[in-house]
Every structure is written in structure tokens, then in C-alpha cells.
Design a protein around this motif. Structure first.
Motif, PDB file in Angstrom:
ATOM      1  N   THR A  97      40.237  28.866  44.011  1.00  0.00           N
ATOM      2  CA  THR A  97      39.857  27.846  43.154  1.00  0.00           C
ATOM      3  C   THR A  97      39.805  28.136  41.687  1.00  0.00           C
ATOM      4  O   THR A  97      39.914  27.369  40.658  1.00  0.00           O
ATOM      5  N   LEU A  98      39.641  29.308  41.365  1.00  0.00           N
ATOM      6  CA  LEU A  98      39.285  29.588  39.808  1.00  0.00           C
ATOM      7  C   LEU A  98      40.730  29.397  39.281  1.00  0.00           C
ATOM      8  O   LEU A  98      41.790  30.413  39.650  1.00  0.00           O
ATOM      9  N   SER A  99      40.918  28.742  38.200  1.00  0.00           N
ATOM     10  CA  SER A  99      42.007  28.930  37.469  1.00  0.00           C
ATOM     11  C   SER A  99      42.189  29.250  36.134  1.00  0.00           C
ATOM     12  O   SER A  99      43.204  29.360  35.428  1.00  0.00           O
ATOM     13  N   TYR A 100      40.816  29.702  35.600  1.00  0.00           N
ATOM     14  CA  TYR A 100      40.504  30.159  34.237  1.00  0.00           C
ATOM     15  C   TYR A 100      39.606  31.338  34.392  1.00  0.00           C
ATOM     16  O   TYR A 100      38.433  31.117  34.955  1.00  0.00           O
ATOM     17  N   LEU A 101      39.870  32.572  33.996  1.00  0.00           N
ATOM     18  CA  LEU A 101      38.950  33.658  33.881  1.00  0.00           C
ATOM     19  C   LEU A 101      39.281  34.584  32.584  1.00  0.00           C
ATOM     20  O   LEU A 101      40.121  34.848  32.393  1.00  0.00           O
ATOM     21  N   ASN A 102      38.205  34.591  31.629  1.00  0.00           N
ATOM     22  CA  ASN A 102      38.212  35.316  30.637  1.00  0.00           C
ATOM     23  C   ASN A 102      37.364  36.540  30.654  1.00  0.00           C
ATOM     24  O   ASN A 102      36.215  36.333  30.475  1.00  0.00           O
ATOM     25  N   VAL A 103      37.788  37.562  30.544  1.00  0.00           N
ATOM     26  CA  VAL A 103      37.119  38.953  30.463  1.00  0.00           C
ATOM     27  C   VAL A 103      37.553  39.501  29.195  1.00  0.00           C
ATOM     28  O   VAL A 103      37.457  40.755  29.290  1.00  0.00           O
ATOM     29  N   LYS A 104      38.164  39.071  28.137  1.00  0.00           N
ATOM     30  CA  LYS A 104      38.343  39.606  26.892  1.00  0.00           C
ATOM     31  C   LYS A 104      37.407  40.497  26.273  1.00  0.00           C
ATOM     32  O   LYS A 104      36.086  40.146  26.553  1.00  0.00           O
ATOM     33  N   ASP A 105      37.748  41.662  25.933  1.00  0.00           N
ATOM     34  CA  ASP A 105      36.934  42.741  25.388  1.00  0.00           C
ATOM     35  C   ASP A 105      35.777  43.105  26.433  1.00  0.00           C
ATOM     36  O   ASP A 105      34.734  43.599  25.902  1.00  0.00           O
ATOM     37  N   ALA A 106      36.280  43.187  27.548  1.00  0.00           N
ATOM     38  CA  ALA A 106      35.405  43.946  28.652  1.00  0.00           C
ATOM     39  C   ALA A 106      35.602  45.261  28.303  1.00  0.00           C
ATOM     40  O   ALA A 106      36.623  45.737  27.811  1.00  0.00           O
TER      41      ALA A 106
END
Length: 133
Positions: A97-106
Motif C-alpha cells: 500500500t505504501l507508495s511514498y517513503l522518505n528516509v532522507k538523511d537517515a
């Protein structure tokens, strides 16, 4: 919890929660994750620029393995490290279901980033659209 506030009225019948830069920690992320497991309304959750680390990311990832409505999750500029990154990989592998995941700068390694990218692409018909590392 002492020194941790989360307005529970914000969790009722909303399809979008914007908690960017609220100084939320793992405690709030764990509370939100418990809510996400059974939630059928929320489609967008923005937790960017908080202080969520591995424990919070692991709880959110566990919720993603059960949640079938969340489409957007922004965890940009938190302090998620290796364990949290691996938990997110496991969640992405089973959540379609997830279509957007932002983990920038992790703070997780290049290896975990690549694993996340591969799992995302494999689960979304070869597309990297919506993943931000």
C-alpha cells in the motif's frame, strides 16, 4: 508519559497527520505505531525533522506490516540508524500500500539503503518512484 505529549484528538478520523518538526521521539513514534496497526483512515503521515531513532522506526515498521491504508510516510531528517533501517526493509517487503517513503538523511548504511531500494523496486513493479533516500 512524562515530558511526552501527543494530542489523541489528532488521531481520530483523520486521513492525514502532519507532525513535522514536533521534537517527537521514539515514545511518540511507538504510540503512533500502535494506532497505525488498526487504523483504516490514515493515508498520509509526516514525521519529518523529529528525533525518532531505531526503536520508533522499528515500531512504525511493525505497524506497516499490518496497516493496509497508509500510502505516505515521511521520516526525513530523523535519527533512524541500522536497526530501524532493516526493520523498514522488512516492512517494505510485505506492504504494497505504501507508495511514498522518505528516509532522507537517515543514519543507516549504504548496504541498508541499497536493500531498501531493491525491496521497494521489486515490490512496486520495478519502479523507484516514491522512495527518497
Amino acid at each position: 508519559y512524562d515530558s511526552h505529549e501527543l494530542a489523541t484528538e489528532d488521531l481520530r478520523e483523520n486521513d492525514e497527520l502532519e507532525w513535522d518538526g514536533e521534537d517527537y521521539t521514539d515514545v511518540e513514534a511507538i504510540i503512533i505505531a500502535a494506532f497505525l496497526k488498526d487504523n483504516k483512515e490514515l493515508t498520509r503521515l509526516d514525521l519529518a525533522r523529529n528525533s525518532i531513532a531505531d526503536a520508533g522506526a522499528i515500531a512504525l515498521a511493525a505497524a506497516l506490516r499490518e496497516n493496509t491504508t497508509l500510502e505516505y510516510l515521511n521520516l526525513e531528517s530523523n535519527v533512524v540508524a541500522e536497526k530501524g533501517g532493516k526493520a523498514l526493509c522488512e516492512a517494505v517487503a510485505v506492504n504494497s500500500t505504501l507508495s511514498y517513503l522518505n528516509v532522507k538523511d537517515a543514519a543507516f548504511s549504504i548496504g541498508v539503503q541499497q536493500e531498501l531500494r531493491d525491496l521497494w523496486t521489486n515490490g512496486r513493479n520495478g519502479s523507484n518512484l516514491g522512495l527518497h533516500l
